[in-house]
Design an enzyme around this catalytic site. Sequence first.
Site, short mmCIF file in Angstrom:
data_model
loop_
_atom_site.label_atom_id
_atom_site.label_comp_id
_atom_site.label_asym_id
_atom_site.label_seq_id
_atom_site.Cartn_x
_atom_site.Cartn_y
_atom_site.Cartn_z
N GLY A 105 1.62 1.07 1.64
CA GLY A 105 0.78 -0.12 1.55
C GLY A 105 -0.44 0.00 2.43
O GLY A 105 -0.94 -0.98 2.96
N CYS A 106 -0.94 1.23 2.60
CA CYS A 106 -2.11 1.42 3.45
C CYS A 106 -3.27 2.00 2.67
O CYS A 106 -4.40 1.57 2.81
CB CYS A 106 -1.77 2.33 4.63
SG CYS A 106 -3.03 2.31 5.91
N GLY A 107 -2.99 2.96 1.82
CA GLY A 107 -4.02 3.47 0.92
C GLY A 107 -4.08 2.57 -0.28
O GLY A 107 -4.45 1.42 -0.22
N ARG A 174 -1.70 -1.59 5.96
CA ARG A 174 -2.52 -2.80 5.99
C ARG A 174 -2.10 -3.79 4.91
O ARG A 174 -2.13 -5.01 5.14
CB ARG A 174 -4.01 -2.45 5.88
CG ARG A 174 -4.39 -1.68 4.64
CD ARG A 174 -5.78 -1.02 4.75
NE ARG A 174 -6.00 -0.17 3.60
CZ ARG A 174 -6.59 -0.56 2.48
NH1 ARG A 174 -7.05 -1.79 2.37
NH2 ARG A 174 -6.76 0.26 1.48
#
Length: 264
Positions: A105-107, A174
């Site tokens: 859940g960051c890229g 993020r």
Amino acid sequence: MSEGTEQVKIQRITDRERLEAEDTVVREFPLTIILNNQELVTLLCSPAKLRYLALGFLASEGLIREKADVKSLLLDDRRGVVRVETAGPTPIEQGSVFKRFITSGCGKGAAFYSAVDAAQAKVESATRIAPDQVFSLMKDFQTRSDIFRETGGVHSAALAEGDRILVFCEDIGRHNAIDKIFGECLWEGIPTRDRIILTSGRISSEILFKVAKRGIPILISRSAPTDLAVKTGGDLGITVIGFARGRRMNIYSHPDRVKGAGDP
């Protein structure tokens, strides 16, 4: 040392020496969400607020809308599995292609919703904010993450109103950090509409879609937006503020929500 960190042995090299040392690193934990007895997704995350992460992810993807949609939620935090049973059928069960992703859940986060869903979520709000409130919020926000101070390895997100932070979460991803905010709000009955989201990470169009679904008119980050995020913010009625650091910021869409000198 917190539950979200681990001590590891390292070699540290400087221009003068090479030595054995220990360092604190952030933990990475796989969480598999099983929705109505079907494996939906495995998220790579920080091992805290896992129930909220699962709920926030499902809400962000349009698979649940409110607490009443959840019939049961069982978390096995040892095995890294959360089982959610809904009160009624979900869009996936009604004919959407079923997918499985592994993501931090960051890229690019896992996404099951469509652009049509986002277009229906345009935000109409009279909420406004003064520059001093933005600066005050970000100053408070940047001092809240103990894990970031220890490791430099997590993102943070917060729900705010005026110059007060109401809910704060952190995660290696993020997207995950924001989903934890929304999951906590959904489960604990905390309203999100007409409030503000703060994030430490880059602003992407996917994050704008998440924010629009919760009726949030203002998104503030210390980092940069993408070009599609700027366009999406304009289309969805969201004020996008980036590079909010110290006493400066850039407003990329709907600047009318940021008060000028002398405004009430």
